[in-house]
Design a protein around this motif. Structure first.
Motif, PDB file in Angstrom:
ATOM      1  N   GLY A  91      14.066  -4.640 -14.631  1.00  0.00           N
ATOM      2  CA  GLY A  91      14.998  -5.670 -14.193  1.00  0.00           C
ATOM      3  C   GLY A  91      15.455  -5.535 -12.748  1.00  0.00           C
ATOM      4  O   GLY A  91      16.162  -6.389 -12.233  1.00  0.00           O
ATOM      5  N   MET A  92      15.059  -4.457 -12.069  1.00  0.00           N
ATOM      6  CA  MET A  92      15.439  -4.240 -10.679  1.00  0.00           C
ATOM      7  C   MET A  92      14.601  -5.143  -9.769  1.00  0.00           C
ATOM      8  O   MET A  92      13.438  -5.404 -10.047  1.00  0.00           O
ATOM      9  N   ILE A  93      15.230  -5.582  -8.680  1.00  0.00           N
ATOM     10  CA  ILE A  93      14.579  -6.523  -7.762  1.00  0.00           C
ATOM     11  C   ILE A  93      14.401  -5.871  -6.397  1.00  0.00           C
ATOM     12  O   ILE A  93      15.331  -5.271  -5.856  1.00  0.00           O
ATOM     13  N   ILE A  94      13.188  -6.008  -5.836  1.00  0.00           N
ATOM     14  CA  ILE A  94      12.930  -5.602  -4.465  1.00  0.00           C
ATOM     15  C   ILE A  94      12.803  -6.874  -3.637  1.00  0.00           C
ATOM     16  O   ILE A  94      12.218  -7.864  -4.084  1.00  0.00           O
ATOM     17  N   LEU A  95      13.408  -6.862  -2.461  1.00  0.00           N
ATOM     18  CA  LEU A  95      13.408  -8.027  -1.576  1.00  0.00           C
ATOM     19  C   LEU A  95      12.636  -7.724  -0.304  1.00  0.00           C
ATOM     20  O   LEU A  95      12.723  -6.608   0.226  1.00  0.00           O
ATOM     21  N   LEU A  96      11.913  -8.705   0.194  1.00  0.00           N
ATOM     22  CA  LEU A  96      11.308  -8.623   1.518  1.00  0.00           C
ATOM     23  C   LEU A  96      11.692  -9.884   2.262  1.00  0.00           C
ATOM     24  O   LEU A  96      11.471 -10.990   1.779  1.00  0.00           O
ATOM     25  N   GLN A 114       8.835   2.590  -0.092  1.00  0.00           N
ATOM     26  CA  GLN A 114       7.691   3.273   0.524  1.00  0.00           C
ATOM     27  C   GLN A 114       6.376   2.773  -0.053  1.00  0.00           C
ATOM     28  O   GLN A 114       5.389   2.614   0.675  1.00  0.00           O
ATOM     29  N   ASP A 115       6.346   2.504  -1.361  1.00  0.00           N
ATOM     30  CA  ASP A 115       5.131   1.961  -1.987  1.00  0.00           C
ATOM     31  C   ASP A 115       4.766   0.609  -1.371  1.00  0.00           C
ATOM     32  O   ASP A 115       3.597   0.354  -1.060  1.00  0.00           O
ATOM     33  N   LEU A 116       5.761  -0.246  -1.187  1.00  0.00           N
ATOM     34  CA  LEU A 116       5.515  -1.560  -0.588  1.00  0.00           C
ATOM     35  C   LEU A 116       5.067  -1.407   0.867  1.00  0.00           C
ATOM     36  O   LEU A 116       4.140  -2.086   1.315  1.00  0.00           O
ATOM     37  N   LYS A 117       5.693  -0.502   1.598  1.00  0.00           N
ATOM     38  CA  LYS A 117       5.296  -0.264   2.986  1.00  0.00           C
ATOM     39  C   LYS A 117       3.839   0.176   3.073  1.00  0.00           C
ATOM     40  O   LYS A 117       3.107  -0.254   3.966  1.00  0.00           O
ATOM     41  N   GLU A 123      -2.875  -3.584   4.692  1.00  0.00           N
ATOM     42  CA  GLU A 123      -3.323  -4.951   4.957  1.00  0.00           C
ATOM     43  C   GLU A 123      -3.090  -5.381   6.408  1.00  0.00           C
ATOM     44  O   GLU A 123      -3.874  -6.136   6.966  1.00  0.00           O
ATOM     45  N   PHE A 124      -1.993  -4.916   7.004  1.00  0.00           N
ATOM     46  CA  PHE A 124      -1.597  -5.348   8.346  1.00  0.00           C
ATOM     47  C   PHE A 124      -1.288  -4.134   9.218  1.00  0.00           C
ATOM     48  O   PHE A 124      -0.956  -3.070   8.706  1.00  0.00           O
ATOM     49  N   ASP A 125      -1.365  -4.325  10.517  1.00  0.00           N
ATOM     50  CA  ASP A 125      -0.998  -3.274  11.464  1.00  0.00           C
ATOM     51  C   ASP A 125       0.518  -3.335  11.636  1.00  0.00           C
ATOM     52  O   ASP A 125       1.043  -4.238  12.289  1.00  0.00           O
ATOM     53  N   ILE A 126       1.216  -2.383  11.014  1.00  0.00           N
ATOM     54  CA  ILE A 126       2.671  -2.454  10.925  1.00  0.00           C
ATOM     55  C   ILE A 126       3.304  -1.166  11.426  1.00  0.00           C
ATOM     56  O   ILE A 126       2.797  -0.076  11.192  1.00  0.00           O
TER      57      ILE A 126
END
Length: 157
Positions: A91-96, A114-117, A123-126
């Motif tokens: 039920g926890m929400i992560i926002l971008l 960190q997983d999302l990062k 995929e992208f140069d970040i």
């Protein structure tokens, strides 16, 4: 929302975001200065990727980013197309939150951030900027124990 739910707020920046967008139309440009060969001055270059200054560049970047976020099971907010979220089984929400090439990621646990990062970086140069301190000219200060957050644009005054 981040204060109310005691979320971590991390920041990232997309490097050369215009090169991430794929063009849908055929675009030719004059040869860049310094690359013109003798006897081939009349030739032009066909773009494969969007470039800074093209009217299509931002739209193509956004389309590619949106496609990626939907592919990794994020949803786009109905009220703001630059806000993405994912609801986990607990039920926890992560926002971008995205503004051109600047991102904020908010979640209660840094490990999921960190997983999302990591996914975004594949995929992208970040560039990972760590805890959010300043975005879009706004300084962010936070007192988590007092459950307060301040956003200031004092330098603009």
């Amino acid at each position: 929302m981040t204060t109310q739910h005691d979320m971590e707020i991390e920041q990232m920046d997309v490097k050369t975001l215009f090169l991430h967008g794929d063009l849908e139309e055929t675009i030719f440009i004059a040869q860049p200065e310094g690359f013109v060969e003798y006897g081939k001055e009349n030739l032009v270059c066909q773009l494969r990727k969007s470039l800074y200054g093209l009217k299509q560049s931002l739209r193509q970047w956004y389309k590619r980013f949106n496609y990626f976020m939907l592919k990794i099971n994020f949803r786009r907010c109905l009220y703001d197309c630059c806000v993405y979220y994912h609801v986990f089984q607990d039920g926890m929400i992560i926002l971008l939150l995205l503004y051109v090439d600047d991102m904020l990621i908010a979640y209660q646990d840094k490990s999921r951030i960190q997983d999302l990062k990591k996914m975004l970086s594949k995929e992208f140069d970040i560039k990972d900027l760590g805890a959010a301190q300043k975005i879009l000219g706004m300084e962010i200060q936070r007192d988590r124990t007092a459950e307060r957050i301040w956003i200031s644009q004092a330098k603009y005054i």
